[in-house]
Design a protein around this motif. Structure first.
Motif, PDB file in Angstrom:
ATOM      1  N   LYS A  11       0.833  -1.206   0.000  1.00 36.22           N
ATOM      2  CA  LYS A  11       0.000   0.000   0.000  1.00 36.22           C
ATOM      3  C   LYS A  11       0.866   1.254   0.000  1.00 36.22           C
ATOM      4  O   LYS A  11       0.587   2.213  -0.733  1.00 36.22           O
ATOM      5  CB  LYS A  11      -0.933  -0.006   1.210  1.00 36.22           C
ATOM      6  N   PHE A  15       1.361   4.093  -2.893  1.00 44.72           N
ATOM      7  CA  PHE A  15       1.228   5.510  -2.561  1.00 44.72           C
ATOM      8  C   PHE A  15       2.412   6.289  -3.125  1.00 44.72           C
ATOM      9  O   PHE A  15       2.246   7.354  -3.744  1.00 44.72           O
ATOM     10  CB  PHE A  15       1.139   5.661  -1.041  1.00 44.72           C
ATOM     11  N   GLY A  64       2.836  10.066  -3.976  1.00 42.51           N
ATOM     12  CA  GLY A  64       2.698  10.459  -2.577  1.00 42.51           C
ATOM     13  C   GLY A  64       4.050  10.602  -1.903  1.00 42.51           C
ATOM     14  O   GLY A  64       4.955   9.787  -2.117  1.00 42.51           O
ATOM     15  N   ILE A  92       2.970  10.547   4.728  1.00 40.99           N
ATOM     16  CA  ILE A  92       1.773  10.148   5.464  1.00 40.99           C
ATOM     17  C   ILE A  92       1.927  10.624   6.901  1.00 40.99           C
ATOM     18  O   ILE A  92       2.969  10.409   7.533  1.00 40.99           O
ATOM     19  CB  ILE A  92       1.579   8.622   5.429  1.00 40.99           C
ATOM     20  N   ASN A 100      -4.686   4.981  -0.766  1.00 40.80           N
ATOM     21  CA  ASN A 100      -4.572   5.272  -2.194  1.00 40.80           C
ATOM     22  C   ASN A 100      -5.887   5.694  -2.835  1.00 40.80           C
ATOM     23  O   ASN A 100      -5.903   6.057  -4.020  1.00 40.80           O
ATOM     24  CB  ASN A 100      -3.956   4.066  -2.910  1.00 40.80           C
TER      25      ASN A 100
END
Length: 310
Positions: free
Chosen positions: A45, A49, A54, A57, A274
């Motif tokens: 995951k 991302f 990305g 986080i 996502n």
């Protein structure tokens, strides 16, 4: 992994969970996963991302809820995703008795220590403070003590505050004002969930100077087995677009509040961080939101919020 320059955060998912569980969830033989199982579930995951673009986080998992900083460090090395850990509590009802009985001064000292010295013996420092409204929809006396301690720690360190729920915000704002904390240092979260959106005065909070988090994107009633806080996809999106149209773009942040690997409970199938790239950004583009505004929502606003203020 260390201090991150704000300009290197990239696209930020500002309210997520690497893993989350209530105190004692490790004793749940049905749903508890081994570290190996959690790692195997989480790495793909986070890699996805990162591949989508990305950068960062923010893990909004507080003390007593499965926060594991050494695990975060390993994941960050493995995937290239910056992970910002938090100090604080999801809500007073998740604080174990040692903390629930503690004074404001003690709680503030814990938060400051984790921000300036480190979390346990990990060598890593918290970059955000988590607070929250306990079950029942009204701030408890313990919640208020935690909010006051968080405000003092934020003023002392320059680290921002992220809240669980934005209902019953008047006591929170009063406490922050009393402690001299500028409200743009506070992100009032979960303003968009299906259970609490009607009771969240988002525009009033922003008029007082606060920021608003639409951070449960993807928890939709259209899911096969939606959680109790789910909301129709179009209804949430329209609410968000309405606030943008009213000129609140610079006060808004968005995220998915997903659990990469839930601890001690089954989680929600088909919902990951996502969603931001796979569904939310396309929805925004299809609704006419331009790339500059998307950058404001996911790059500029989070960088400004997460920057440590002098």
């Amino acid at each position: 992994m260390g201090t991150i320059p704000a300009e290197e955060l990239g696209i930020v998912a500002v309210h997520e969970h690497i893993g989350y569980g209530m105190p004692g969830s490790e004793l749940d033989e049905k749903w508890w996963k081994t570290p190996e199982e959690r790692y195997a579930e989480t790495v793909p995951k986070l890699r996805q991302f990162h591949e989508y673009g990305g950068g960062t986080i923010v893990d909004a998992t507080g003390i007593c809820n499965g926060r594991d900083v050494d695990y975060y460090k390993s994941l960050s090395k493995k995937t290239g995703v910056h992970i910002v850990a938090c100090t604080g509590f999801v809500g007073g009802d998740t604080a174990l008795p040692h903390f629930a009985r503690a004074s404001v001064a003690y709680l503030a000292s814990v938060f400051v220590h984790e921000i300036t010295v480190g979390i346990g013996d990990t060598g890593s420092r918290a970059g955000v403070i988590k607070v929250g409204v306990s079950r029942g929809g009204r701030m408890t006396e313990l919640d208020k003590r935690i909010y006051r301690a968080a405000a003092r720690a934020s003023v002392a360190t320059g680290v921002p505050i992220l809240t669980h729920l934005a209902i019953d915000p008047a006591p929170a704002i009063r406490i922050f004002n009393e402690e001299g904390l500028p409200l743009d240092r506070v992100l009032f979260g979960h303003a968009d969930d299906g259970l609490n959106a009607e009771n969240t005065p988002s525009e009033w909070i922003m008029s007082q100077g606060g920021r608003i988090g639409f951070d449960t994107f993807g928890y939709e009633t259209e899911l096969p087995d939606p959680p109790f806080w789910a909301r129709p996809r179009k209804e949430r999106l329209d609410h968000f677009l309405d606030l943008i149209a009213k000129g609140h773009l610079n006060r808004l942040l968005a995220s998915a509040d997903a659990n990469c690997s839930p601890l001690g409970w089954p989680g929600v199938k088909g919902h990951t961080v996502n969603y931001i790239f796979e569904d939310l950004m396309p929805d925004l583009r299809n609704a006419g939101v331009d790339e500059a505004d998307i950058k404001t929502l996911f790059v500029d606003n989070p960088a400004e919020f997460l920057s440590i203020s002098a």
